[in-house]
Design a protein around this motif. Structure first.
Motif, mmCIF file in Angstrom:
data_model
loop_
_atom_site.group_PDB
_atom_site.id
_atom_site.type_symbol
_atom_site.label_atom_id
_atom_site.label_comp_id
_atom_site.label_asym_id
_atom_site.label_seq_id
_atom_site.Cartn_x
_atom_site.Cartn_y
_atom_site.Cartn_z
ATOM 1 N N MET A 299 -3.879 91.006 86.173
ATOM 2 C CA MET A 299 -3.115 91.662 86.447
ATOM 3 C C MET A 299 -2.305 91.167 87.655
ATOM 4 N N PHE A 300 -1.615 90.590 87.899
ATOM 5 C CA PHE A 300 -0.496 89.987 89.683
ATOM 6 C C PHE A 300 0.137 90.402 89.951
ATOM 7 N N ALA A 301 0.336 90.739 90.834
ATOM 8 C CA ALA A 301 1.313 90.931 92.006
ATOM 9 C C ALA A 301 2.088 90.225 92.490
ATOM 10 N N ASP A 302 1.702 89.352 93.002
ATOM 11 C CA ASP A 302 2.721 88.372 93.840
ATOM 12 C C ASP A 302 1.670 86.867 94.038
ATOM 13 N N PRO A 303 2.211 85.704 94.250
ATOM 14 C CA PRO A 303 1.848 84.162 94.179
ATOM 15 C C PRO A 303 0.920 84.360 95.274
ATOM 16 N N ALA A 304 0.378 84.949 96.352
ATOM 17 C CA ALA A 304 0.017 85.305 97.443
ATOM 18 C C ALA A 304 -0.951 86.013 97.653
ATOM 19 N N SER A 305 -1.210 87.008 96.733
ATOM 20 C CA SER A 305 -1.836 87.994 96.514
ATOM 21 C C SER A 305 -2.817 88.309 95.101
ATOM 22 N N PRO A 306 -4.069 88.536 95.854
ATOM 23 C CA PRO A 306 -5.147 88.370 94.236
ATOM 24 C C PRO A 306 -5.121 89.451 92.654
ATOM 25 N N THR A 307 -5.663 88.575 92.533
ATOM 26 C CA THR A 307 -5.496 88.737 91.076
ATOM 27 C C THR A 307 -6.451 89.089 89.985
ATOM 28 N N LEU A 308 -6.977 90.524 89.438
ATOM 29 C CA LEU A 308 -7.645 91.085 89.020
ATOM 30 C C LEU A 308 -7.908 91.003 87.210
ATOM 31 N N VAL A 309 -9.096 90.540 86.799
ATOM 32 C CA VAL A 309 -8.741 90.405 84.986
ATOM 33 C C VAL A 309 -9.648 91.068 84.217
ATOM 34 N N LEU A 310 -9.386 91.877 83.327
ATOM 35 C CA LEU A 310 -10.113 92.861 82.785
ATOM 36 C C LEU A 310 -10.034 92.811 81.713
ATOM 37 N N ASP A 311 -11.468 92.666 80.465
ATOM 38 C CA ASP A 311 -12.107 92.099 80.142
ATOM 39 C C ASP A 311 -11.446 93.149 78.825
ATOM 40 N N PRO A 312 -10.318 93.557 78.218
ATOM 41 C CA PRO A 312 -10.866 94.366 76.917
ATOM 42 C C PRO A 312 -11.558 95.114 76.224
ATOM 43 N N GLY A 313 -13.093 94.118 75.836
ATOM 44 C CA GLY A 313 -14.099 94.013 75.021
ATOM 45 C C GLY A 313 -15.301 94.919 75.726
ATOM 46 N N ASP A 314 -15.120 94.891 77.047
ATOM 47 C CA ASP A 314 -15.907 95.379 78.172
ATOM 48 C C ASP A 314 -15.150 95.972 78.985
ATOM 49 N N PRO A 315 -14.487 97.425 79.092
ATOM 50 C CA PRO A 315 -14.062 97.881 80.284
ATOM 51 C C PRO A 315 -14.621 97.683 81.259
ATOM 52 N N GLY A 316 -16.694 98.186 81.168
ATOM 53 C CA GLY A 316 -17.005 98.371 82.322
ATOM 54 C C GLY A 316 -17.181 97.119 83.378
ATOM 55 N N VAL A 317 -16.432 96.520 83.469
ATOM 56 C CA VAL A 317 -15.887 94.732 84.242
ATOM 57 C C VAL A 317 -14.868 94.521 85.141
ATOM 58 N N GLN A 318 -15.515 93.627 85.889
ATOM 59 C CA GLN A 318 -13.779 93.404 86.393
ATOM 60 C C GLN A 318 -14.048 92.348 87.299
ATOM 61 N N TYR A 319 -12.987 91.765 87.401
ATOM 62 C CA TYR A 319 -13.376 90.243 87.651
ATOM 63 C C TYR A 319 -11.992 89.816 89.128
ATOM 64 N N VAL A 320 -12.020 89.372 89.872
ATOM 65 C CA VAL A 320 -10.415 89.496 90.789
ATOM 66 C C VAL A 320 -10.374 87.710 91.058
ATOM 67 N N LEU A 321 -9.610 87.085 91.224
ATOM 68 C CA LEU A 321 -8.951 85.945 91.585
ATOM 69 C C LEU A 321 -8.763 85.668 92.730
ATOM 70 N N MET A 322 -9.173 84.647 93.862
ATOM 71 C CA MET A 322 -7.911 84.496 94.620
ATOM 72 C C MET A 322 -7.238 83.232 94.333
ATOM 73 N N PRO A 323 -6.047 83.293 94.975
ATOM 74 C CA PRO A 323 -4.420 82.685 94.931
ATOM 75 C C PRO A 323 -4.966 81.351 95.170
ATOM 76 N N LEU A 324 -4.383 80.299 95.090
ATOM 77 C CA LEU A 324 -4.971 78.754 95.815
ATOM 78 C C LEU A 324 -2.826 78.188 96.132
ATOM 79 N N ARG A 325 -3.065 77.799 97.042
ATOM 80 C CA ARG A 325 -1.533 77.032 97.069
ATOM 81 C C ARG A 325 -1.326 75.887 96.593
ATOM 82 N N VAL A 326 -0.487 75.740 95.813
ATOM 83 C CA VAL A 326 -0.474 74.684 95.037
ATOM 84 C C VAL A 326 1.473 74.246 94.635
#
Length: 372
Positions: free
Chosen positions: A345-372
């Motif tokens: 789940m993205f917002a924009d190139p400068a905002s955190p991205t949320l990663v979800l696992d349809p196989g395990d709804p009890g987990v969430q991951y957040v990744l901070m983007p890099l400037r490239v």
């Protein structure tokens, strides 16, 4: 002290406790394991002053007693003895050494008095609950990769274990972050867990607990107070101080309004990231994702090694945009996904991205983007 014990039982218990002992110690007694013989049992204890590991094994005790001996040396001796060997341990005041004997092998080890061995006091206050082995394994495995190794922010050097209430249900939640990524896993809170203090469990303790879970079976008894946490695995128990600090408000970091959704074949995507990152600069390991209708283009540019590009089919229908990530972080998250697909789940190139696992709804991951 005089006793006879089977090699397998001795090796298993020693293996548990010696892993707590630091290889280099300025305090000699901390290099030793405390051996206590009594009532057909041999008990073992080891500590690094922040954590204490205790285990026991059946033994034929001829003379009860206590002594400490070098933990790693004793473990290596027992490990190299033949399978099925009967090991005898003998310590008498006449000879200030521990005699270890099996068959034709005989070793004399230096000892230190049992009275000098530091014992960690247990906290009776706090919450106590029983957790299924599988649930604890999942909470640890899904999150510990994101624990920080940066000593300056010591309060991030562990796993934040706490209970929350959502939608009327109590949940036991584990959270880890290093400031660049965040991992969260939760499970229905067992009876007795709700209302207990939230604690930051040190990384070393988490690694020890995970190792013990591989050996054990059945539920794990957990006792949590504001200063300590204790895990009981049958006869073995691990008591540890918790990190004295406040874990940051991680809920502010988890994005709520990310509206650009990409459904990605996890294995195919991970392999593509791994391939193109081969030529990335080792320090940043940045990879650029160019999202367009039903495809993502992975690009890595390195002034010295050249360029790598790969295209992967995905489910994506929102507007095209580009975002950069650390390739290592993408691969770490991909390694935790249970199902075939991962949802980004993205917002924009400068905002955190949320990663979800349809196989395990009890987990969430957040990744901070890099400037490239």
């Amino acid at each position: 002290m005089q006793l006879t014990i089977e090699r397998a039982a001795l090796l298993k218990a020693l293996g548990h406790v010696q892993s707590v002992v630091e290889r280099r110690n300025t305090i000699p007694i901390l290099s030793n394991v405390l051996l206590s013989a009594g009532r057909d049992r041999l008990s073992f204890a080891a500590t690094d002053l922040d954590m204490e590991m205790v285990d026991e094994a059946e033994a034929m005790v001829h003379t009860e007693g206590q002594i400490t001996a070098p933990a790693h040396t004793l473990y290596e001796i027992v490990r190299k003895l033949p399978e099925g060997a009967e090991v005898s341990l003998l310590y008498s005041g006449d000879d200030p050494r521990l005699v270890v004997q099996a068959g034709r092998s005989k070793f004399n080890l230096p000892v230190l008095p049992a009275g000098d061995f530091p014992v960690m006091s247990a906290d009776s206050a706090g919450a106590r609950f029983s957790l299924l082995k599988e649930d604890l394994v999942r909470l640890i495995d899904k999150t510990r990769f994101a624990v920080s190794t940066e000593e300056t922010r010591y309060y991030l050097n562990g796993l934040y274990l706490h209970t929350v209430s959502e939608g009327g249900q109590a949940l036991l939640r584990a959270v880890a972050t290093d400031g660049h990524r965040l991992a969260l896993a939760e499970t229905p809170a067992p009876e007795g867990a709700a209302g207990g203090p939230g604690v930051i469990v040190p990384r070393k303790t988490i690694d020890q607990v995970r190792r013990l879970l591989d050996d054990g079976s059945g539920p794990v008894e957990v006792q949590v107070s504001a200063q300590k946490i204790r895990f009981e695995f049958g006869q073995a128990s691990l008591t540890s101080k918790v990190i004295d600090g406040s874990f940051p408000d991680y809920l502010r970091v988890i994005p709520k309004g990310n509206d650009k959704r990409a459904d990605i074949d996890n294995a195919v995507f991970a392999q593509a990231v791994d391939r193109v990152s081969t030529i990335s600069a080792e320090k940043s390991r940045s990879v650029k994702l160019g999202l367009d209708t039903d495809r993502v283009t992975l690009t890595v540019r390195n002034m010295e090694a050249g360029q790598g590009v790969e295209e992967v089919e995905i489910g994506y229908t929102d507007e095209p945009f580009e975002i950069g990530f650390n390739a290592r972080y993408l691969l770490d998250v991909a390694g935790q996904i249970e199902g075939e697909t991962a949802t980004y789940m993205f917002a924009d190139p400068a905002s955190p991205t949320l990663v979800l696992d349809p196989g395990d709804p009890g987990v969430q991951y957040v990744l901070m983007p890099l400037r490239v």
